[in-house]
Design an enzyme around this catalytic site. Structure first.
Site, short mmCIF file in Angstrom:
data_model
loop_
_atom_site.label_atom_id
_atom_site.label_comp_id
_atom_site.label_asym_id
_atom_site.label_seq_id
_atom_site.Cartn_x
_atom_site.Cartn_y
_atom_site.Cartn_z
N ARG A 1 1.50 30.30 9.24
CA ARG A 1 1.51 28.84 9.22
C ARG A 1 0.68 28.35 8.04
O ARG A 1 -0.30 28.99 7.64
CB ARG A 1 0.92 28.27 10.52
CG ARG A 1 1.67 28.66 11.77
CD ARG A 1 3.08 28.10 11.82
NE ARG A 1 3.12 26.66 11.77
CZ ARG A 1 3.00 25.88 12.85
NH1 ARG A 1 2.82 26.42 14.04
NH2 ARG A 1 3.07 24.58 12.73
N LYS B 1 1.57 23.24 25.61
CA LYS B 1 2.90 22.87 25.14
C LYS B 1 3.99 23.16 26.16
O LYS B 1 5.19 23.15 25.84
CB LYS B 1 3.19 23.61 23.83
CG LYS B 1 2.19 23.25 22.73
CD LYS B 1 2.46 24.00 21.44
CE LYS B 1 1.42 23.62 20.39
NZ LYS B 1 1.67 24.26 19.09
N ASN C 1 -0.81 22.91 14.39
CA ASN C 1 -1.26 23.02 13.01
C ASN C 1 -2.02 21.78 12.53
O ASN C 1 -2.97 21.89 11.75
CB ASN C 1 -0.04 23.26 12.12
CG ASN C 1 -0.40 24.00 10.85
OD1 ASN C 1 -1.48 24.56 10.73
ND2 ASN C 1 0.50 24.01 9.89
N ARG D 1 -1.76 32.53 31.47
CA ARG D 1 -1.75 33.08 30.11
C ARG D 1 -2.29 32.09 29.09
O ARG D 1 -2.52 32.46 27.93
CB ARG D 1 -0.33 33.47 29.70
CG ARG D 1 0.26 34.61 30.52
CD ARG D 1 1.50 35.17 29.83
NE ARG D 1 2.56 34.18 29.71
CZ ARG D 1 3.53 34.02 30.60
NH1 ARG D 1 3.55 34.76 31.71
NH2 ARG D 1 4.48 33.13 30.40
N PRO E 1 6.31 20.47 18.71
CA PRO E 1 5.43 19.37 19.14
C PRO E 1 4.05 19.88 19.55
O PRO E 1 3.92 20.96 20.13
CB PRO E 1 6.17 18.78 20.35
CG PRO E 1 7.58 19.21 20.19
CD PRO E 1 7.54 20.54 19.51
N GLU E 2 3.03 19.09 19.25
CA GLU E 2 1.68 19.45 19.68
C GLU E 2 1.48 18.93 21.11
O GLU E 2 2.29 18.18 21.65
CB GLU E 2 0.65 18.89 18.71
CG GLU E 2 0.92 19.36 17.28
CD GLU E 2 -0.32 19.65 16.47
OE1 GLU E 2 -1.43 19.67 17.01
OE2 GLU E 2 -0.16 19.88 15.25
#
Length: 275
Positions: free
Chosen positions: A259, A53, A163, A122, A2-3
């Site tokens: 990707r 995410k 993506n 991070r 999932p984005e």
């Protein structure tokens, strides 16, 4: 995977159903989260938030449930009493606001404030968060020799886009995906960031990714609507070999950082002003 807009939607739904002073029932029918669920059971959820995410569910005095869905994780919500557990449910929450079942996440662990801070430290700025600082991302991008398409997928540079958003934003800004980050000027970066903010906010609102401007929508162009599992009208994502909605050229595809990358050579020259 999932984005970021999907994870923000999940945080909002968890908060709507469970956040407050009322106790929440927690269980791990699968058993992998049983010890932590026993600690959470009967406690109120005090916060639900997302960073990129990563999803964080807060329980005052106990810490945070850190969830990263990964490739296979899913959350299902329901109203009323929770049904009998079926399948591999890592974490079930239930309360007056209904129930939520988490299945197959890459990460589901109970952590404290220092560990949560370590995770977010991070990550790059999240376009959907009010505390996001795009200057942090620009410093990384403007010094990088690597392709901007790869940088936009690096969660330590920008947290949340995946993506689809990276392909669509680069198309909308007319930027070739292989251009090194350091070759972008500040105006181009500001345009990328503004587009990410606007498009991802719309994704939170609607639950789908739509990136096509009104003049290129099916009804405006007299073309059939897109049919794809991901939903939404897009310019280049998963349209390899099709005609570009803008210039009519062929949409291309290649692999970048493991990707699939999609772009239009005509609308996205490698160098500014080139064709």
């Amino acid at each position: 995977m999932p984005e970021g807009h999907t994870v923000h939607r999940l945080a909002a739904e968890y908060g709507r159903r469970f956040r407050g002073s009322r106790p929440v029932h927690a269980a791990s029918p699968q058993g992998k989260f049983a010890d932590a669920a026993a600690l959470l059971d009967g406690q109120p959820m005090t916060a639900a938030e997302a960073h990129g995410k990563h999803l964080f569910l807060g329980f005052a005095g106990l810490g945070w449930v850190h969830i990263h869905l990964g490739l296979y994780g899913k959350v299902a919500f329901g109203d009323g009493p929770a049904p009998a557990p079926a399948g591999q449910i890592r974490l079930r929450l239930a309360g007056p606001g209904g129930w939520a079942d988490l299945r197959g996440p890459n990460t589901c662990t109970l952590i404290g404030d220092p560990e949560k801070q370590a995770v977010t430290d991070r990550l790059g700025p999240d376009p959907l968060r009010p505390d996001a600082d795009p200057e942090r991302a620009w410093r990384r991008v403007s010094a990088a020799r690597s392709a901007i398409a790869g940088l936009l997928m690096d969660q330590s540079v920008v947290a949340g886009p995946g993506n689809i958003y990276r392909a669509e934003v680069l198309f909308r800004r007319g930027i070739g995906p292989y251009r090194p980050g350091r070759d972008l000027d500040r105006e181009e970066w500001d345009g990328i960031w503004a587009d990410l903010v606007a498009l991802m906010r719309e994704g939170v609102r609607t639950g789908r990714i739509d990136t096509v401007r009104p003049e290129h929508m099916p009804e405006a162009m007299g073309r059939p609507p897109r049919r794809d599992d991901h939903g939404g009208e897009v310019y280049v994502y998963r349209r390899a070999g099709a005609d570009c909605h803008v210039c009519g050229g062929e949409v291309r595809s290649a692999e970048l950082a493991a990707r699939n990358l999609f772009w239009c050579q005509g609308c996205q020259p490698h160098l500014p002003g080139a064709r």
